[in-house]
Design an enzyme around this catalytic site. Structure first.
Site, mmCIF file in Angstrom:
data_model
loop_
_atom_site.group_PDB
_atom_site.id
_atom_site.type_symbol
_atom_site.label_atom_id
_atom_site.label_comp_id
_atom_site.label_asym_id
_atom_site.label_seq_id
_atom_site.Cartn_x
_atom_site.Cartn_y
_atom_site.Cartn_z
ATOM 1 N N THR A 292 -35.256 66.478 42.150
ATOM 2 C CA THR A 292 -35.912 66.540 40.846
ATOM 3 C C THR A 292 -36.542 65.184 40.514
ATOM 4 O O THR A 292 -37.659 65.113 39.995
ATOM 5 C CB THR A 292 -34.910 66.942 39.750
ATOM 6 O OG1 THR A 292 -34.148 68.049 40.229
ATOM 7 C CG2 THR A 292 -35.624 67.347 38.481
ATOM 8 N N GLU B 84 -31.166 81.436 38.412
ATOM 9 C CA GLU B 84 -32.027 81.931 37.327
ATOM 10 C C GLU B 84 -32.684 80.781 36.553
ATOM 11 O O GLU B 84 -33.859 80.857 36.199
ATOM 12 C CB GLU B 84 -31.194 82.813 36.382
ATOM 13 C CG GLU B 84 -31.871 83.174 35.066
ATOM 14 C CD GLU B 84 -33.038 84.135 35.220
ATOM 15 O OE1 GLU B 84 -33.117 84.803 36.272
ATOM 16 O OE2 GLU B 84 -33.869 84.196 34.297
ATOM 17 N N ARG C 85 -20.728 75.267 20.125
ATOM 18 C CA ARG C 85 -21.900 76.137 20.016
ATOM 19 C C ARG C 85 -21.457 77.520 19.564
ATOM 20 O O ARG C 85 -20.280 77.829 19.523
ATOM 21 C CB ARG C 85 -22.621 76.213 21.369
ATOM 22 C CG ARG C 85 -21.804 76.848 22.468
ATOM 23 C CD ARG C 85 -22.432 76.658 23.827
ATOM 24 N NE ARG C 85 -23.548 77.569 24.028
ATOM 25 C CZ ARG C 85 -23.905 78.045 25.226
ATOM 26 N NH1 ARG C 85 -23.253 77.677 26.310
ATOM 27 N NH2 ARG C 85 -24.918 78.860 25.333
ATOM 28 N N LYS D 258 -39.793 64.682 42.231
ATOM 29 C CA LYS D 258 -40.909 65.348 41.563
ATOM 30 C C LYS D 258 -41.463 64.479 40.437
ATOM 31 O O LYS D 258 -42.666 64.273 40.326
ATOM 32 C CB LYS D 258 -40.459 66.701 41.012
ATOM 33 C CG LYS D 258 -40.328 67.734 42.113
ATOM 34 C CD LYS D 258 -40.158 69.110 41.545
ATOM 35 C CE LYS D 258 -40.450 70.167 42.583
ATOM 36 N NZ LYS D 258 -41.861 70.282 42.925
ATOM 37 N N ASP E 18 -56.748 90.922 45.354
ATOM 38 C CA ASP E 18 -55.803 91.433 44.350
ATOM 39 C C ASP E 18 -54.404 91.163 44.864
ATOM 40 O O ASP E 18 -54.230 90.535 45.909
ATOM 41 C CB ASP E 18 -56.002 92.951 44.128
ATOM 42 C CG ASP E 18 -55.510 93.379 42.739
ATOM 43 O OD1 ASP E 18 -54.360 93.038 42.386
ATOM 44 O OD2 ASP E 18 -56.262 94.049 42.009
ATOM 45 N N HIS F 292 -27.302 80.415 37.841
ATOM 46 C CA HIS F 292 -27.853 79.102 38.117
ATOM 47 C C HIS F 292 -29.215 79.165 38.809
ATOM 48 O O HIS F 292 -30.159 78.533 38.350
ATOM 49 C CB HIS F 292 -26.897 78.143 38.813
ATOM 50 C CG HIS F 292 -27.419 76.754 38.639
ATOM 51 N ND1 HIS F 292 -27.325 76.084 37.443
ATOM 52 C CD2 HIS F 292 -28.182 75.989 39.429
ATOM 53 C CE1 HIS F 292 -27.984 74.955 37.528
ATOM 54 N NE2 HIS F 292 -28.515 74.863 38.718
ATOM 55 N N SER G 95 -37.544 95.463 37.522
ATOM 56 C CA SER G 95 -38.890 94.949 37.306
ATOM 57 C C SER G 95 -39.085 93.599 38.000
ATOM 58 O O SER G 95 -40.089 93.372 38.687
ATOM 59 C CB SER G 95 -39.146 94.829 35.804
ATOM 60 O OG SER G 95 -40.234 93.990 35.557
ATOM 61 N N SER G 96 -38.100 92.692 37.831
ATOM 62 C CA SER G 96 -38.229 91.360 38.427
ATOM 63 C C SER G 96 -38.266 91.433 39.943
ATOM 64 O O SER G 96 -39.038 90.718 40.589
ATOM 65 C CB SER G 96 -37.044 90.481 38.027
ATOM 66 O OG SER G 96 -37.099 90.193 36.684
ATOM 67 N N TRP H 274 -25.282 85.873 25.762
ATOM 68 C CA TRP H 274 -26.133 86.438 26.817
ATOM 69 C C TRP H 274 -25.413 86.396 28.156
ATOM 70 O O TRP H 274 -25.798 87.082 29.096
ATOM 71 C CB TRP H 274 -27.477 85.711 26.904
ATOM 72 C CG TRP H 274 -27.465 84.447 27.696
ATOM 73 C CD1 TRP H 274 -26.997 83.237 27.287
ATOM 74 C CD2 TRP H 274 -27.933 84.271 29.040
ATOM 75 N NE1 TRP H 274 -27.145 82.321 28.286
ATOM 76 C CE2 TRP H 274 -27.717 82.922 29.379
ATOM 77 C CE3 TRP H 274 -28.519 85.102 29.993
ATOM 78 C CZ2 TRP H 274 -28.050 82.383 30.628
ATOM 79 C CZ3 TRP H 274 -28.859 84.568 31.231
ATOM 80 C CH2 TRP H 274 -28.621 83.229 31.539
ATOM 81 N N HIS I 299 -31.306 86.759 20.961
ATOM 82 C CA HIS I 299 -32.309 85.684 21.074
ATOM 83 C C HIS I 299 -32.396 85.200 22.518
ATOM 84 O O HIS I 299 -33.489 85.102 23.091
ATOM 85 C CB HIS I 299 -31.929 84.521 20.147
ATOM 86 C CG HIS I 299 -32.584 83.206 20.483
ATOM 87 N ND1 HIS I 299 -33.908 82.942 20.221
ATOM 88 C CD2 HIS I 299 -32.105 82.084 21.082
ATOM 89 C CE1 HIS I 299 -34.216 81.710 20.631
ATOM 90 N NE2 HIS I 299 -33.130 81.173 21.164
ATOM 91 N N SER J 41 -47.939 70.496 38.396
ATOM 92 C CA SER J 41 -48.509 69.868 39.588
ATOM 93 C C SER J 41 -49.975 70.230 39.794
ATOM 94 O O SER J 41 -50.673 69.598 40.577
ATOM 95 C CB SER J 41 -47.717 70.275 40.834
ATOM 96 O OG SER J 41 -46.364 69.938 40.670
ATOM 97 N N TYR K 66 -33.548 77.967 37.695
ATOM 98 C CA TYR K 66 -34.631 77.431 38.522
ATOM 99 C C TYR K 66 -35.779 78.419 38.638
ATOM 100 O O TYR K 66 -36.935 78.015 38.810
ATOM 101 C CB TYR K 66 -34.098 76.987 39.883
ATOM 102 C CG TYR K 66 -33.226 75.775 39.698
ATOM 103 C CD1 TYR K 66 -33.813 74.538 39.451
ATOM 104 C CD2 TYR K 66 -31.852 75.877 39.655
ATOM 105 C CE1 TYR K 66 -33.035 73.438 39.187
ATOM 106 C CE2 TYR K 66 -31.068 74.777 39.393
ATOM 107 C CZ TYR K 66 -31.667 73.555 39.156
ATOM 108 O OH TYR K 66 -30.900 72.466 38.870
ATOM 109 N N HIS L 163 -20.558 74.785 38.070
ATOM 110 C CA HIS L 163 -20.601 73.711 37.076
ATOM 111 C C HIS L 163 -20.789 74.262 35.662
ATOM 112 O O HIS L 163 -20.700 73.513 34.699
ATOM 113 C CB HIS L 163 -21.660 72.651 37.420
ATOM 114 C CG HIS L 163 -23.076 73.122 37.354
ATOM 115 N ND1 HIS L 163 -24.043 72.707 38.220
ATOM 116 C CD2 HIS L 163 -23.690 73.985 36.528
ATOM 117 C CE1 HIS L 163 -25.189 73.282 37.930
ATOM 118 N NE2 HIS L 163 -25.009 74.056 36.912
ATOM 119 N N HIS L 164 -21.054 75.565 35.545
ATOM 120 C CA HIS L 164 -21.114 76.180 34.222
ATOM 121 C C HIS L 164 -19.723 76.536 33.718
ATOM 122 O O HIS L 164 -19.584 77.030 32.610
ATOM 123 C CB HIS L 164 -21.959 77.454 34.265
ATOM 124 C CG HIS L 164 -23.399 77.196 34.583
ATOM 125 N ND1 HIS L 164 -24.338 76.947 33.616
ATOM 126 C CD2 HIS L 164 -24.052 77.113 35.761
ATOM 127 C CE1 HIS L 164 -25.523 76.743 34.187
ATOM 128 N NE2 HIS L 164 -25.372 76.833 35.488
#
Lengths: 534, 387
Positions: free
Chosen positions: A327, A254, A449, A330, A105, A252, A168-169, A141, A76, A267, A256, A301-302
């Site tokens: 943040t 990722e 979890r 914003k 293009d 991390h 690809s990315s 994951w 998932h 915006s 963002y 921090h993870h």
């Protein structure tokens, strides 16, 4: 004005499905492919979430085996992150960046085609692991060793799929950077670019920086498994925690990568429906850049509970807390944009407002998670699950919905059904909160979890959450219906579409012709997007 | 007139947002002790963590109320349907400096108590006694370094039976479902207990919420943690790091006893260990082996190989009629003792006693229609262990 309004009848679209779609080099068609693919993945990943919520509906194991449950949580997440959210934003980038900067293009159209067509193969391989001996990867994951190395024969297929997604990315990101830096129409200076273009430029640099790091981590897993290296094997002198550091150095930024383009979309939308220029355009650009910079220096921090030294814990706590400053800027700027505007509340605006409120709630729980002593309690509980679903679902996914409604008339030439759109928003916003808000309580009360079954004390909120989950899942079929109806017909859209819309994309016809801006547009201030403060 | 209007609506919006916040946070008992909030726990550190959590939560709530009230005020007042005409302003350096500076000050206010609490939590010096905790798939092992006591702790049998997919037992009828173990880890109150935490196979995480922390158990690493529980009691927790199939089924039960009770418990444990050692020496009857084997099987093997030995395709092979369980005894002993490379079959030589392995082997070779008639004695396993 050299717009391309009346080119529809001689736009030289390639004939036949194969030529039009498989061999496509047109940014709009490739954008459509990305968006359709992402929507398909959203439903595949969503159906796995439904299985998870169904098993968690009541205490006791009713439907699946624990091993299969773990496969569901793992796949998932991989499908939603790499298959739904990221490709959807790339789809928006493909469609909108050339239109917003006055380019004909993307800079590298053939590579564009390739970077899309890798995805269906990568995901066929990833999803096929569900049917292999021993099932799909079930270690989460995050792929932490040594657990992930216990995966059965599907291990190498999943790892290879992740490698392909990375390729690809990276290609997509190179294309975005090359396009933005080289193909802007004369007069479209960097600080006149729409914020969506800015956030994507920054995101693309993040992608190029971190996808190779993920590739390195995955490659080391592969050699540990098949070539008897010991990068992460303690018995061979390796270090399982090293993997976590490498993974989160990718992981991390990722997160963002998945939220910056969302900031961009929001915006664009808020100024349009507030009929007022974006407040603090320049500080928005700098805030995005500082968020991107900070995202590289907060990864641990993870992993506060792995047993880091005290100094490391204090550093990563303080650095993480700092992210709330840009943040916050914003959020304050969005609200100031609304302030003394002349607001209307069409579906894109509703989703954008939902985004601002609910993303902010996710930001608050993020700030709480940064506090190390409290994180010793929060870590690996449903509090974390609630947090990242608030920023990813009511953040990224809501922004994607908002953007879809916002630009759908430009893409299809028809207005979508506004009444159904509003229903879609209100049902989504009620059920998504029913789905994720109780998970805060569950986590605080002590539910870890990634568990398939739980003690009966957690039963009530799990049931509420599951009901919210099923209802939210069903509501998304409305979205498919609305989009499909809009593609097929509906009230004809004007080229401006929204009264307050600004920016080059609104100067071309709706639907946008197959080729646009073959000669660069003349840019005057009235056409520049909401960053026209100069 | 206009200013007053904004102020009034603004106040009304603050009231509305406060009401909504109250309805979702406070009314369900969130801030009381009804089990929906973080536990205050039973140690000084857990109380410090709880206080910190509440401070940060309240700061977030206050900021949230102000920000959302401003937003909803704007949504209410500045809408086209009310005839609002859009202003033209697009930046204000003064405002931006203010709302960058204030958050920085708030963050500093948050950082000070956070850092202070963290430093206290990480002070692992001078424990009164040390317990080593080792995580296994899917149980915990506790070694009392000074006392020489050592035992495994896994999910209690009634929970273990009820949690199998397809079980018809109502889990609500099982006491402390999924939060009960066969052997509790026992500590004396008032003493500073040092924990050394590691793992044998994959990463686990040892978490008892009442102590206020969790600590990952990582193979190859020895992490430190400590606690000092003030009141006797039973405190429950779970593994918090995904560790494979039965991650959800390896709970922790910690019992804090008065010093006298603790001393009695230590004496009991030592007697029991001596008895276990004696059991390995004697010859067991078939009935004894089968009875003990059935219990061990239910506890250790049935999660994968299933209650009737039918297995769970494709990953977990059947034992009924299987080659391993019906032909060579030596091969069967080897698989159970040392595990099977590349599969989920673990090595049990370290986690089970010789008597338990002998009984489980005897049981699987004589149950599920495997009528081999083989009796395997604890002494045989002991010989295998040493040889």
């Amino acid at each position: 004005m050299p717009t391309t309004t009346h080119e529809d009848h001689h736009d030289h679209k390639p004939q036949g499905f194969l030529n039009r779609w498989v061999f496509s080099t047109n940014h709009k068609d490739i954008g459509t492919l990305y968006l359709v693919f992402a929507l398909l993945m959203f439903f595949i990943g969503g159906s796995m979430a439904m299985i998870i919520r169904a098993e968690l509906f009541m205490p006791g194991m009713q439907l699946v085996q624990p091993e299969f449950f773990n496969q569901m949580t793992t796949v998932h997440a991989l499908v939603m992150v790499f298959g739904a959210v990221m490709p959807a934003f790339v789809g928006f980038a493909n469609w909108m960046i050339p239109l917003m900067i006055g380019a004909p293009d993307m800079a590298l159209p053939r590579m564009n085609n390739w970077s899309f067509w890798i995805l269906p193969f990568a995901f066929s391989m990833l999803v096929s692991t569900l049917f292999m001996d021993g099932g799909a990867p079930a270690g989460g994951w995050t792929l932490y060793p040594p657990l992930v190395l216990q995966t059965g024969s599907s291990f190498i297929f999943a790892m290879f799929a992740i490698h392909m997604l990375g390729i690809s990315s990276i290609m997509g990101a190179i294309n975005v950077i090359a396009t933005i830096l080289n193909m802007r129409a004369p007069g479209m200076t960097l600080l006149r670019m729409p914020l969506f273009v800015w956030t994507w430029l920054i995101t693309a640099f993040l992608l190029i920086a971190v996808m190779p790091v993920l590739a390195g981590a995955v490659t080391m897993l592969i050699t540990d498994r098949f070539f008897l290296t010991s990068f992460f094997n303690a018995a061979g002198g390796g270090d399982p925690v090293l993997f976590q550091h490498i993974f989160w150095f990718f992981g991390h930024p990722e997160v963002y990568i998945m939220i910056l383009p969302a900031f961009g979309i929001i915006s664009e939308i808020i100024p349009t429906f507030a009929r007022k220029p974006l407040f603090g355009y320049t500080s928005m650009v700098y805030a995005s850049a500082s968020i991107a910079f900070l995202s590289f220096i907060v990864w641990a921090h993870h992993m506060f509970t792995v047993g880091m030294p005290l100094g490391g814990e204090i550093y990563f706590m303080l650095a993480t807390m700092m992210i709330s400053i840009p943040t916050g800027v914003k959020v304050f700027n969005w609200i100031s944009t609304m302030w003394r505007g002349s607001m209307t509340f069409e579906t894109p605006m509703l989703f954008a407002l939902g985004f601002v409120v609910l993303f902010t709630i996710g930001g608050f729980s993020g700030l709480m998670l940064a506090i190390v002593p409290a994180d010793f309690q929060y870590h690996d509980t449903y509090f974390v699950v609630a947090h990242f679903h608030y920023v990813l679902v009511t953040g990224s996914v809501f922004a994607l919905m908002a953007g879809t409604y916002y630009w759908l008339p430009k893409w299809t030439g028809h207005m979508y059904n506004e009444r159904l759109g509003k229903w879609h928003f209100w049902l989504s916003v009620v059920f998504v909160n029913l789905l994720f808000f109780p998970q805060h309580y569950l986590g605080l009360a002590g539910m870890p979890r990634r568990i398939p079954d739980y003690s009966p004390q957690f039963a009530d909120f799990n049931m509420l959450s599951s009901i919210g989950g099923f209802a939210f899942g069903l509501t998304q079929f409305m979205f498919v219906y609305i989009v499909w109806k809009c593609v097929r017909g509906g009230e004809t859209a004007t080229s401006r579409v929204w009264e307050g819309a600004r920016g080059l994309e609104w100067t071309v016809a709706s639907p946008a012709p197959f080729h646009t801006f073959e000669t660069p547009p003349d840019i005057d201030d009235s056409m520049v997007a909401h960053g026209d403060h100069l | 007139m206009k200013k007053e209007n904004t102020l009034l609506v603004g106040l009304a919006m603050v009231a509305a947002v406060v009401a909504v916040t109250y309805a979702i946070l406070v009314a369900p008992g969130f801030l009381t002790d009804s089990g929906l909030n973080m536990t205050e726990g039973v140690t000084n550190s857990s109380k410090a963590v709880y206080d910190l959590h509440m401070i940060i939560l309240w700061i977030c709530i206050v900021i949230g109320v102000l920000v959302f009230a401003a937003m909803f005020t704007s949504i209410f007042l500045h809408r086209k349907s009310r005839g609002a005409v859009a202003a033209k302003f697009s930046h204000s350096t003064k405002a931006e400096i203010i709302w960058t500076t204030i958050p920085i000050i708030i963050l500093i206010i948050m950082a000070v108590p956070s850092t202070k609490t963290l430093i206290e939590l990480e002070d692992n010096s001078d424990p009164d006694m040390i317990i080593k905790i080792t995580g296994y798939q899917w149980k915990w092992k506790y070694d009392y370094i000074d006392e020489g006591i050592s035992f495994y702790s896994s999910l209690k049998a009634d929970s273990n039976a009820a949690r199998l997919t397809g079980s018809t037992t109502d889990v609500n009828s099982v006491e402390n479902y999924l939060l009960d173990v066969d052997n509790r880890v026992v500590i004396p109150v008032g003493k500073k207990i040092g924990f050394l935490i590691t793992a044998d196979d994959v990463i686990h995480s040892w978490w008892v919420p009442a102590l206020g922390w969790k600590q990952d158990a990582i193979p190859g690493f020895i992490n430190e943690a400590w606690t000092r529980v003030n009141e006797p009691g039973v405190y429950r927790g779970q593994c918090a790091e995904l560790c494979g199939k039965d991650h959800g089924f390896m709970p922790i039960v910690l019992e804090a006893k008065s010093e006298a009770d603790y001393a009695a418990w230590v004496a009991d444990q030592k007697r029991a260990m001596a008895a276990t050692a004696a059991e390995t020496q004697r010859t067991w009857s078939k009935n004894e082996l089968m009875a003990k084997g059935e219990a061990v099987y239910a506890q250790q093997c049935s999660g994968c190989h299933q209650a009737e030995g039918q297995g769970l395709a494709p990953a977990f092979p059947a034992l009924a009629g299987s080659k391993v369980a019906t032909s060579s005894v030596a091969k069967h002993i080897d698989v159970v003792m040392n595990g099977s490379e590349g599969t989920a079959m673990q090595a049990y030589s370290k986690t089970l006693t010789n008597a338990e392995i002998a009984a489980a082997l005897t049981y699987t070779r004589n149950a599920f229609g495997n009528q081999t008639g083989d009796l395997i004695q604890p002494a045989t396993i002991a010989k295998h262990n040493n040889g």
